[in-house]
Design an enzyme around this catalytic site. Structure first.
Site, PDB file in Angstrom:
ATOM      1  N   SER A 157       0.733  -1.092  -0.179  1.00  0.00           N
ATOM      2  CA  SER A 157      -0.033   0.014   0.091  1.00  0.00           C
ATOM      3  C   SER A 157       0.981   1.269  -0.044  1.00  0.00           C
ATOM      4  CB  SER A 157      -0.875  -0.006   1.214  1.00  0.00           C
ATOM      5  OG  SER A 157      -1.774   1.175   1.388  1.00  0.00           O
ATOM      6  N   GLY A 158       0.678   2.133  -1.045  1.00  0.00           N
ATOM      7  CA  GLY A 158       1.400   3.340  -0.910  1.00  0.00           C
ATOM      8  C   GLY A 158       2.416   3.356  -1.958  1.00  0.00           C
ATOM      9  N   THR A 162      -1.830   1.705  -8.088  1.00  0.00           N
ATOM     10  CA  THR A 162      -2.986   2.468  -8.555  1.00  0.00           C
ATOM     11  C   THR A 162      -2.640   3.456  -9.877  1.00  0.00           C
ATOM     12  OG1 THR A 162      -4.297   2.010  -6.660  1.00  0.00           O
ATOM     13  CG2 THR A 162      -5.153   3.682  -8.556  1.00  0.00           C
ATOM     14  N   ASN A 208      -0.857   4.993   3.032  1.00  0.00           N
ATOM     15  CA  ASN A 208      -1.212   5.483   1.494  1.00  0.00           C
ATOM     16  C   ASN A 208      -2.525   6.359   1.892  1.00  0.00           C
ATOM     17  OD1 ASN A 208      -1.353   5.988  -1.017  1.00  0.00           O
ATOM     18  ND2 ASN A 208      -2.212   4.036  -1.779  1.00  0.00           N
ATOM     19  N   SER A 211      -5.387   4.119  -0.831  1.00  0.00           N
ATOM     20  CA  SER A 211      -5.098   2.702  -0.942  1.00  0.00           C
ATOM     21  C   SER A 211      -6.115   1.818  -1.458  1.00  0.00           C
ATOM     22  CB  SER A 211      -4.495   2.188   0.517  1.00  0.00           C
ATOM     23  OG  SER A 211      -4.377   0.724   0.331  1.00  0.00           O
ATOM     24  N   SER A 212      -5.984   0.968  -2.415  1.00  0.00           N
ATOM     25  CA  SER A 212      -7.049   0.240  -2.906  1.00  0.00           C
ATOM     26  C   SER A 212      -7.274  -0.964  -1.936  1.00  0.00           C
ATOM     27  CB  SER A 212      -6.527  -0.465  -4.344  1.00  0.00           C
ATOM     28  OG  SER A 212      -6.531   0.623  -5.169  1.00  0.00           O
ATOM     29  N   GLY A 436      -0.453  -5.839  -2.307  1.00  0.00           N
ATOM     30  CA  GLY A 436       1.021  -6.554  -2.035  1.00  0.00           C
ATOM     31  C   GLY A 436       1.048  -7.274  -0.696  1.00  0.00           C
ATOM     32  N   GLU A 438       1.578  -8.268   2.994  1.00  0.00           N
ATOM     33  CA  GLU A 438       0.909  -7.183   4.065  1.00  0.00           C
ATOM     34  C   GLU A 438       1.696  -8.128   5.445  1.00  0.00           C
ATOM     35  OE1 GLU A 438      -2.939  -6.013   4.403  1.00  0.00           O
ATOM     36  OE2 GLU A 438      -2.799  -4.761   2.528  1.00  0.00           O
TER      37      GLU A 438
END
Length: 1487
Positions: A157-158, A162, A208, A211-212, A436, A438
């Site tokens: 994330s970040g 995206t 982020n 973040s998706s 990704g 985690e």
């Protein structure tokens, strides 16, 4: 890695807990341990097996492909990424894998359309690493191989997944997009769906701001032509728990905050307040994002929903559901009257409950019962059980999560239905934007599924990397044994294997009502107690740890069972399916009858596993491409690179796994050229022989004693550690050489000191000896002086006595000689006087005789010449008498004609009443008049012959007589003609003359109506008028007739009968003339001097026919059509140049001739920049004036000649013709320019990079100057090709006499194109930014400069100045001592034209492959970065690439001012129209 390669003094990398890896020098080795003195100053001790060698010859700016690293290991990869990130190079390759580091700042200069154009069709690795390159490779592979491709974007994330996905889709839309016909195209809808999915599926997390919280796989479908034909979006595992639970400082999904910031009327409609007042939002103290306006984002989201096809009614329902979820979250519960019962806590809770029911359009009481009660279905009866406040709250949150999940699924389905899928699509490109790996302090079911997904993708990634390795080995034709494949199948079996996997055990636990997370954890402990990938924590009874590929992750099983269950509570299903809102009811369709009364269990884990397997099946059917996104720091700020964080991400993303696979094979690969350059000193004698590079590499490796290496077709493949061993041997040789150099230097210094001491001793001795010699010299000098004084004294005395004696002798001799001289003088004077008297007498006698002789000769000659002159005078007088008689006859004839004219007019006035009685006599009079005209023609011919004979007589006369033109005419013919005229005058009557005048006036009236421009005094027929016109031009006949054409006595009936036939004949004759002109100009008429004949002929014809002044004509259409047909072949440059010359010349003549009149001048002016206007005016017609345009009638006459330019008041068709001609000049100019661009474009790609020359060939060729010369010629062969193309085009333009102004413009734009192409290629390809390549390009630019010099300023103009960018960039590459240059010197003195971004790019990409020098100093680089940061908001300044300007760089006025006056009087007409009487006006005037 072999430890023998690490020695004391070696530069190495060693692990550090703070910085991951730091560099240093080995200071001591003890057994298997080594002590390293770090560059930071501290000393670290570590195992030799954990120490890696450092490449001291690595490029200062890093390498763009990490497979090119000399040492492919973790610290080498990390250092390369850090170096490039500090230079704002965020993309790096690892083979065909792209690593993208999030810059946390806008870099618009690398994502513009100009950058897309550069990467279009470029092979991977040719240009700098970029996400566009990966997308282009995928697209080309799909088109060329007809196979689907996929691009896998991963990262935590970040990391920028995206944004990377957006860029990929933008580029694919750029390649495969098509023009929109109705609404938005497929690719635009896919891109516009991102804001919708981001609003409902993205949230702020710790790492982020956007973040998706779901996985997304976008399938972009293509047709057989490579055009986007459809698309679909697949989503995976939305994080439902975030709807109800948010950790500080994160935020819930964006849509909740957007709705709270909506316009006030929207907020009031949904009874909303600030985000702080809602339970689902105020669990975190973060409500706003820095730099983001939620109100603006709300409007953007609504616009995006409009674009993807969500109607306004559906949008209103969507946000009503979102508002209902917020109100539902504020519905708190308290204990009820009964035990274990609950009810709304207070009036506020009841208000929110009532509002929720209103928004969902369901019954409020039923909603309260569904939240506070649960229905139990038994075989005997249905039992309704109350829930306690805690259970009711859980029930409420479950309903909120279910509603939001259903809403998100509906949005995805709606987007897919709106975009539409192509059932006929044969292949696709899938872009996977997936979460990704985690690993947090607390990891639950979501992290378990996410990491399971990444394990699956990592296995796919490992297989792809291994396949790429095998393909590389096969391509190089090397022998390789099976390399052990790094696999993670055991972890996947642990998670998904049936029946003993974690997911299977979780589903089994969920099936039993009494199962808890403790029983589930114990089951895991028992099942996997011996599994190497499963670890039981010591301090927890319910947690478990799995050893993933990226590290160990400890999971908390507390909520695994609850989160794995997915079923709708029957009360919730019944309540919402009965909603009066069709949208809400559609989210909860009725369940089958057997499941409507009980909740059937559905495993999220199993469903996710099936989705994941479907995704893997899709990926396995495609050709994969990988983009690994990396977040450089957790502060989300630019220019910060955290080693530990990045290394962990590289490990999680599988990049280090790929390196591990490469390490198992041949991690170090060097091209023969590079290998020989680096290690040739290990075997210098191999370079001296006549051997190829492959053989030299083989001998070097044999000399080094390495085993296990492979030599391919173009590269050397080394096993792990062998590069270090070669470097060790190389360092040993270099060390020995350094010692030799040091020894030589010490010897030199000692000898220099000895020579200085010896020199000082010699100087001292010389001084002492000099002092002694000086004293001896002084003594001897005194003695010599005394002797000299004595000598001079004696000499003086003797000389004085001698002088006295000498003077006395001279006086005596002088007296004696003077007497003798006086006697001689008297004798000579007497002799001279006698001689002079004799000479005078003889001269007088001779002069007298000569004068008498001359006088006699002159008298004789004068008498003879007088006799001859009298004879010639008599001849001239006779000729003069004959000429005078002829002139008198002519004058008499003219007087008779004038008298006859006067009498005709008199008779016309006296006999108006006799016009009908003499009709028969008129015919006779006409025949006599025709005979008279024939006689006049014959007379003219005879006069012309006599005139020519007289001219011959004059030319043959003796030169003594002055030449004089004598006109001789046939007197007899004149006399006979005069008699016939007298007879005719007596015979004709008044009535006959009046009838003749009436007919002539009728014909003249027809002529005026047809041609508009005929003057009243031209009353003869076409043939008679041409005869009289030719006669007046030759000077023989000048009929002067003045007749009243407006007589009221003319019979109108007869006039009408006479008009029809002449007008028809005139129309046919005019059409014939136009047709003949068109046939004439279709031929290549050539040039008269530097003037195009076709343009001059067209202009003279149009001016003579007065076509510019008529309101309707077809001639303009036909001329434009002829020009268009002639240039239909765009590759024929000679034809294009011919018509460019003619069109520009004709346009110049029109520009200087035409002037707008009346309303015609008010037509809209032409706009060159508008292509619509250009083609609009090219398709218009000249046949009529547009409505509303009032054209004035034309007055005045036209002269009989069109040899001089004059202003003409033009009508609309003429002005339109000028506009169309302007359009064709621009079109032909653009075609010629584009043809030249097309011809030199392939050569430009070869000119930017010098051909590689091996070190061995350089050594061998050093002694052969002839070979070197030939090599230099071969190196600049591509540049010579460009010069030859330029020269060929210039010759074509010169031969066709294209105006030099246009030629200069062509070559100025061509050189600008060369500048753009070379400069952009230089900035995008690091291998081009080298010293030797700069010298190569500089030599090529010198060829272009020489061409400009030979072409002269007349044709080349300022073309050389257009190369200023590439010239200054190349000048920067080849200067020495760059590190000593300041930023001010570089930006103002060396490269004033280049921007800071361009200088920064060149400075960071520069590498010296010839002398090994460095680029500019780090301080200058830092200053450049500061300036770039200050200008980051300026989009123009951020673009370091140049754009090619393909516009038309001139206007009609510019062209007119640049060209000189054109003389068209002496243009000879072509043979096709020369003999035609209708084109007699084209004949040049006689001198």
């Amino acid at each position: 890695m072999a430890t023998v390669n690490i020695t004391v003094g070696s530069h190495v990398w060693i692990e550090d807990p703070d910085d991951s890896w730091i560099d240093g020098v080995v200071s001591k080795i003890t057994g298997k341990d080594a002590e390293v003195k770090a560059s930071s100053g501290k000393t670290i001790t570590g195992k030799l097996s954990k120490i890696y060698p450092k490449d001291m010859e690595a490029a200062p700016a890093g390498v763009d492909d990490m497979t090119k690293l000399s040492y492919l290991h973790e610290p080498g990869v990390l250092q390369n990424l850090k170096t490039r990130y500090e230079l704002n190079e965020i993309y790096t390759y690892t083979g065909n894998i792209l690593i993208a580091i999030n810059p946390f700042q806008k870099l618009p200069h690398i994502y513009g359309s100009h950058m897309m154009q550069q990467y279009r069709g470029a092979p991977l690795g040719e240009l700098s690493p970029h996400v566009f390159a990966v997308a282009d490779v995928a697209y080309r592979a799909m088109v060329n191989e007809s196979k689907s491709n996929s691009i896998l974007v991963s990262g935590e994330s970040g990391a920028g997944k995206t944004e990377t996905t957006k860029m990929l889709m933008r580029y694919l839309a750029y390649l495969g997009g098509r023009a929109a016909t109705e609404g938005r195209t497929v690719e635009q809808q896919v891109l516009e769906s991102n804001p919708v999915l981001e609003a409902f599926g993205n949230a702020k997390t710790v790492r982020n701001n956007n973040s998706s919280r779901f996985g997304k796989f976008v399938e972009i479908q293509f047709d057989k032509h490579g055009r986007i034909s459809g698309a679909a979006v697949r989503t995976y595992l939305l994080e439902r728990s975030r709807v109800c639970q948010v950790s500080d400082p994160e935020r819930n999904y964006h849509c909740f905050y957007l709705l709270c910031a909506a316009p006030q009327e929207e907020v009031d409609k949904y009874k909303l307040g600030s985000p702080q007042s809602y339970h689902y939002l105020n669990q975190s103290k973060c409500y706003e994002l820095v730099g983001v306006s939620d109100a603006q984002e709300y409007l953007e989201t609504r616009r995006a929903m409009d674009i993807v096809g969500i109607s306004s009614k559906e949008q209103e329902a969507i946000f009503r559901v979102i508002a209902a979820i917020l109100h539902l979250g504020n519905t708190a519960f308290a204990k009820g009257k009964d035990a274990d019962s609950s009810l709304p806590k207070d009036d506020q809770a009841k208000f929110h409950l009532q509002t929720t029911a209103e928004l969902l359009m369901c019954d409020a009481k039923a909603l309260e019962d569904a939240l506070c009660k649960r229905v139990m279905v038994t075989p005997e009866e249905v039992i309704k059980r109350s829930l306690d406040p805690r259970s009711a709250t859980i029930n409420r949150d479950g309903l909120a999560k279910t509603i939001y999940s259903r809403l998100f699924d509906w949005l995805v389905d709606k987007i897919n239905n709106s975009i539409g899928q192509d059932p006929n699509s044969k292949f696709l490109i899938g872009v996977l934007d997936i979460y990704g790996f985690e690993s947090f302090k607390a990891n639950s079911f979501e992290q378990f599924c996410i990491n399971f997904t990444n394990e699956k993708l990592q296995q796919h990634f490992n297989q792809h990397v291994f396949k790429m390795e095998q393909e590389e080995y096969t391509k190089e034709k090397i022998n390789w044994s099976y390399i052990e494949f790094v696999d993670n199948q055991d972890v996947l079996d642990l998670i998904e294997k049936k029946p003993g996997g974690v997911i299977a055990l979780l589903d089994e636990a969920c099936m039993f009502p009494k199962s808890t997370h403790e029983t589930f954890a114990n089951k895991l402990y028992q099942t996997f107690k011996n599994h190497k990938r499963f670890i039981k924590p010591k301090l927890s009874r319910t947690d478990f740890t799995i050893a993933h590929y990226a590290g160990d992750v400890q999971y908390q099983s507390d909520q695994f069972l609850d989160k794995n269950k997915d079923y709708v509570v029957p009360e919730h299903q019944d309540l919402l399916s009965a909603s009066k809102c069709s949208f809400v009811a559609g989210l909860f369709p009725p369940l089958p009858e057997e499941t409507s009364k009980s909740a059937k269990f559905s495993s999220i884990g199993s469903r996710f596993k099936l989705q994941l397997q479907s995704l893997m099946d899709t990926l396995n059917s495609t050709e994969p491409h990988y983009v690994r996104c990396v977040k450089p720091n957790n502060k989300l700020k630019p220019a910060i690179f955290e080693n530990l964080n990045v290394m962990q991400q590289l490990r999680c993303s599988g990049v280090l796994e790929a390196i591990r696979i490469s390490m198992a094979g041949y991690p170090t690969r060097r091209a023969f050229f590079e290998f020989v350059n680096r290690f040739g000193l290990l075997l210098p004698e191999a370079l001296e022989g006549n051997l190829d590079e492959k053989t030299v590499c083989q001998k070097i490796l044999d000399k080094a004693g390495l085993k296990g290496y492979q030599i391919g077709t173009s590269k050397v493949f080394l096993r792990a550690g062998q590069m270090a061993e070669l470097d060790s041997k190389r360092a040993e040789i270099l060390g020995t050489a350094a010692k030799v150099i040091q020894r030589r230097i010490c010897t030199y210094i000692s000898r220099k000191r000895f020579l200085a001491i010896r020199k000082a001793s010699v100087v001292l001795q010389a001084i002492c000896r000099g002092r002694l010699a000086s004293k001896v010299y002084g003594s001897k000098r005194s003695q010599a002086a005394a002797l000299k004084i004595q000598k001079n004294t004696r000499k003086y005395q003797s000389r004085q006595a001698y002088k006295k004696l000498h003077v006395s002798a001279l006086v005596l001799q002088t007296g004696i000689r003077a007497v003798a001289a006086h006697k001689e003088l008297r004798s000579r004077k007497l002799n001279k006087a006698a001689t002079l008297v004799q000479a005078q007498w003889r001269c007088r006698r001779a002069v007298t005789y000569y004068k008498n002789l001359i006088r006699g000769c002159i008298v004789t000659q004068t008498r003879w010449r007088g006799r001859v002159a009298r004879r010639e005078l008599r001849k001239l007088k006779m000729a003069a008498r004959e000429t005078g008689a002829l002139k008198e006859a002519k004058d008499k004839l003219e007087k008779n004609v004038e008298e006859l004219t006067w009498r005709l007019q008199l008779e016309k006035r006296l006999r108006t009443d006799l016009e009908e009685a003499k009709a028969q006599e008129v015919a006779k009079l006409q025949s006599q008049l025709q005979e008279m005209q024939k006689i006049i023609d014959e007379t003219n011919e005879l006069l012309e012959k006599e005139r020519e004979s007289a001219k011959k007589v004059v030319e043959e006369a003796p030169p003594v007589v002055q030449e004089k033109e004598v006109l001789v005419e046939d007197t007899k013919q004149i006399e006979s003609l005069t008699e016939e005229l007298e007879t005719l005058k007596v015979e004709r009557s008044t009535s006959q003359l009046e009838e003749k005048l009436a007919n002539i006036e009728s014909e003249n009236k027809v002529l005026r109506q047809q041609a508009v421009s005929m003057t009243p005094n031209k009353f003869l027929s076409g043939r008679s008028r041409s005869i009289l016109q030719r006669g007046s031009e030759s000077g023989h006949l000048e009929p002067r007739v003045s007749i009243d054409l407006h007589s009221s006595s003319i019979n109108q009936r007869e006039t009408t009968e006479v008009e029809d036939k002449p007008q028809k004949c005139l129309n046919e004759k005019q059409q014939e003339n136009q047709e003949l002109l068109i046939r004439c100009i279709t031929q290549h008429l050539g040039f008269a001097g530097n003037r195009p004949i076709a343009a001059c002929i067209i202009y003279k014809c149009l001016l003579h026919w007065r076509s510019f002044e008529v309101e309707r004509t077809t001639v303009f259409d036909r001329i434009i059509q002829t020009v268009g047909n002639s240039i239909e072949t765009p590759d024929n440059n000679e034809v294009l140049a011919y018509w460019l010359s003619n069109a520009s010349t004709l346009l110049l003549l029109l520009q200087r001739t035409l002037k707008a009149s009346g309303a015609a001048g008010m037509t809209p002016q032409r706009r060159r920049s508008s292509s619509a206007t250009l083609f609009g005016r090219m398709t218009q017609s000249f046949r009529g004036t547009p409505p509303g345009v009032n054209l004035a009638l034309i007055n005045g006459g036209v002269t009989s000649r069109v040899d001089t330019l004059r202003q003409v008041e033009a009508k609309y068709p003429a002005l339109l013709f000028k506009q169309q001609l302007t359009a064709y000049v621009e079109k032909i100019y653009g075609m010629i320019r584009d043809n030249l661009k097309k011809e030199i474009s392939p050569l430009l790609g070869l000119c930017i990079q010098a051909p590689r020359t091996s070190r061995a060939s350089l050594v061998k060729g050093a002694s052969k100057s002839v070979a070197n010369t030939a090599g230099q010629q071969a190196l600049i062969a591509h540049w010579q090709g460009i010069v030859n193309s330029l020269g060929k085009f210039l010759n074509i333009l010169k031969e066709n006499h294209v105006p030099p102004f246009l030629v200069r413009k062509v070559f100025t734009q061509i050189f600008s194109f060369v500048n753009v192409q070379l400069f952009n290629s230089l900035l995008l390809r690091r291998e081009c930014c080298s010293f030797s390549n700069g010298e190569y390009v500089k030599a090529g630019l010198a060829e272009l400069e020489h061409w400009c010099y030979e072409a002269t300023d007349e044709y080349a103009g300022l073309a050389w100045d257009e190369l200023k960018h590439i010239r200054q960039a190349i000048g920067f590459l080849v200067i020495h001592q760059k590190s000593k240059k300041t930023l001010d010197e570089i930006s103002h003195d060396l490269c004033p034209v280049l921007s800071i971004q361009q200088l920064y790019r060149i400075s960071t990409m520069y590498w010296d492959d010839k002398y090994g020098t460095h680029s500019v100093s780090p301080d200058v680089i830092a200053d450049m970065r500061v300036l770039m940061t200050e200008d980051s908001n300026n989009a123009v300044s951020n673009s370091f690439l140049l754009d090619d300007d393909s516009s038309i760089p001139f206007s009609v006025d510019d062209l007119s001012r640049s060209m000189e006056q054109i003389e068209i009087a002496d243009i000879e007409p072509p043979a096709l129209i020369r003999e035609n009487t209708g084109f007699s006006f084209l004949l040049p005037l006689p001198e």
